[in-house]
Scaffold this motif. Structure first.
Motif, short mmCIF file in Angstrom:
data_model
loop_
_atom_site.label_atom_id
_atom_site.label_comp_id
_atom_site.label_asym_id
_atom_site.label_seq_id
_atom_site.Cartn_x
_atom_site.Cartn_y
_atom_site.Cartn_z
N ASN A 64 3.04 -47.40 -20.03
CA ASN A 64 1.78 -46.92 -19.31
C ASN A 64 0.67 -46.45 -19.94
O ASN A 64 -0.64 -46.49 -19.78
N ILE A 65 1.10 -45.65 -20.94
CA ILE A 65 0.13 -44.79 -21.98
C ILE A 65 -0.63 -45.89 -22.70
O ILE A 65 -1.75 -45.56 -22.86
N LEU A 66 0.15 -46.82 -23.29
CA LEU A 66 -0.57 -47.68 -24.18
C LEU A 66 -1.30 -48.72 -23.20
O LEU A 66 -2.53 -48.94 -23.72
N GLN A 67 -1.04 -49.07 -21.75
CA GLN A 67 -1.91 -49.59 -21.08
C GLN A 67 -3.20 -49.24 -20.83
O GLN A 67 -4.28 -49.46 -20.68
N VAL A 68 -2.98 -47.63 -20.45
CA VAL A 68 -4.54 -46.98 -20.11
C VAL A 68 -5.31 -46.60 -21.27
O VAL A 68 -6.24 -46.62 -21.05
N PHE A 177 -12.12 -43.91 -20.10
CA PHE A 177 -11.94 -45.30 -20.50
C PHE A 177 -11.01 -45.97 -19.70
O PHE A 177 -11.14 -47.29 -19.39
N GLY A 178 -10.18 -45.19 -18.78
CA GLY A 178 -9.25 -46.09 -17.89
C GLY A 178 -8.62 -45.01 -16.92
O GLY A 178 -8.22 -43.72 -17.31
N LEU A 179 -8.09 -45.64 -16.05
CA LEU A 179 -6.98 -44.78 -14.97
C LEU A 179 -5.99 -45.70 -14.53
O LEU A 179 -6.38 -46.78 -13.92
N GLN A 180 -4.75 -45.33 -14.50
CA GLN A 180 -3.60 -46.01 -13.90
C GLN A 180 -2.55 -45.09 -13.37
O GLN A 180 -2.23 -44.30 -13.93
N GLU A 193 -3.23 -50.94 -3.78
CA GLU A 193 -4.11 -51.77 -4.43
C GLU A 193 -4.92 -50.67 -5.61
O GLU A 193 -5.68 -51.13 -6.43
N VAL A 194 -4.54 -49.30 -5.77
CA VAL A 194 -4.71 -48.80 -7.00
C VAL A 194 -3.81 -49.36 -8.19
O VAL A 194 -4.38 -49.07 -9.14
N TRP A 199 -9.44 -53.11 -9.51
CA TRP A 199 -9.84 -51.78 -9.09
C TRP A 199 -9.97 -50.89 -9.99
O TRP A 199 -10.63 -50.15 -10.61
N LYS A 200 -8.83 -51.04 -10.92
CA LYS A 200 -8.53 -50.11 -12.28
C LYS A 200 -9.67 -50.23 -13.15
O LYS A 200 -10.03 -49.52 -14.06
#
Length: 270
Positions: A64-68, A177-180, A193-194, A199-200
Motif C-alpha cells: 500500500n505504501i508503494l502504491q500510494v 501525490f496520492g491517497l488510498q 468507492e474510496v 476516485w483515487k
C-alpha cells in the motif's frame, strides 16, 4: 500396583457403555469431545500460522505504501522495492523525528491505546477517540539523496467503519501525490468507492494549503471557494463516507496532526 476399580465406578462406566448411542449422556460426551478436539486444532493452527499472518500483514502494508507513492510493480520484489523508504517515528507535538522508538517495529495504533503515548481528544472530527502522540512516517529520497515524497498514515471514521490509509505528500509539504485506504468496511458500491482508481486519481496534484497557508483541501460534492486545486469530488450516494474522509484528512493535515511537520517540510528542513 494400582488399586482395583470400585464396583461403583464399574457400574457407572458399564451403564454409560450400555446406554444407546443416542442417549443424552453419550450425545453430550461426543459433543464435548468434538468441541475440545476442534478447539485444540484451531488453537494449534492459529499459533502455527501467526508468523505467516504477520508476514502477510507487513507485506500488505508495504504494498500500500508503494502504491500510494506510485512505485508498486507486481513483477518486482516487494521487500526489495520497499527498502527505498526511510521509516521515521515522528513526534507530532514537535514536528521532529525521535529515536525513542524503533521505527521498524513501532506500532502506531497500539500506541493510541497507551495513555503514556497518546491523548484523549476533546475535539475529535475524525472520531478516533484517542490519538497517538507518535506516528511512523516514510521518507522517499531520489537518487541524489534529496527528499522526493513523504508517506503519512491517517485514519478516521466513515459511515460504518474506521478507514485506515496513507497519503503521499510531495517534498514541498503541500502538494498531494496520492491517497488510498488499505482497510475499511464501507458499503460496496457506495462508500467503498474510496478504492476506485478513478476516485483515487483525483488526489494527484491537489494542494493542502493556499498561498496564505490556510488548510483548504476539501472532499465534497461541490467545489469550495478556494478553487479546484483544493477539491476532490465526493462519493456519489455516500454522503457520510465522504464527510468522514473530508474530516479525517483535514484532521491529520491540520494543527492536531501533521501541521508542524508539514511546516518544516515546506521550510526544507528534511
Amino acid at each position: 500396583m494400582s488399586e482395583p476399580m470400585s464396583n461403583e465406578n464399574k457400574g457407572a462406566i458399564a451403564q454409560f457403555l450400555a446406554a444407546p448411542p443416542d442417549s443424552v449422556g453419550k450425545t453430550l460426551f461426543v459433543a464435548i469431545s468434538v468441541c475440545l478436539v476442534a478447539s485444540m486444532i484451531v488453537s494449534t493452527a492459529a499459533v502455527s500460522l501467526r508468523p505467516t499472518q504477520e508476514a502477510n500483514k507487513l507485506r500488505d502494508k508495504q504494498v500500500n505504501i508503494l502504491q500510494v507513492a506510485g512505485l508498486y510493480d507486481p513483477a518486482s520484489d516487494v521487500t526489495e522495492a520497499f527498502a527505498a523508504f526511510e521509516p521515521q517515528v515522528l513526534d507530532l507535538e514537535s514536528g521532529e523525528f525521535t529515536d525513542a522508538f524503533d521505527a521498524a517495529t513501532f506500532d502506531d495504533l497500539a500506541a493510541a491505546d497507551d495513555p503514556e503515548l497518546s491523548r484523549a481528544l476533546e475535539d475529535d472530527p475524525a472520531s478516533i477517540g484517542r490519538q497517538a502522540r507518535f506516528r511512523t512516517v516514510y521518507l522517499l529520497r531520489d537518487d541524489a539523496g534529496e527528499l522526493d515524497k513523504v508517506i503519512l498514515p491517517l485514519h478516521g471514521y466513515g459511515l460504518w467503519s474506521t478507514l485506515y490509509g496513507f497519503i503521499a505528500i510531495e517534498e514541498n509539504g503541500n502538494d498531494i501525490f496520492g491517497l488510498q485506504f488499505y482497510s475499511h468496511a464501507e458499503t460496496p458500491g457506495l462508500g467503498a468507492e474510496v478504492d476506485n482508481p478513478r476516485w483515487k486519481q483525483q488526489w494527484n496534484g491537489k494542494r493542502l494549503h493556499d498561498d496564505a497557508g490556510t488548510l483548504q483541501i476539501t472532499v465534497s460534492k461541490s467545489a469550495p471557494a478556494a478553487g479546484a486545486d483544493f477539491h476532490v469530488d465526493g462519493l456519489a450516494g455516500a454522503t457520510l463516507t465522504t464527510r468522514g474522509v473530508d474530516n479525517l484528512v483535514k484532521f491529520w493535515m491540520g494543527e492536531e496532526g501533521y501541521a508542524l511537520f508539514l511546516d518544516k517540510l515546506q521550510a526544507g528542513e528534511f
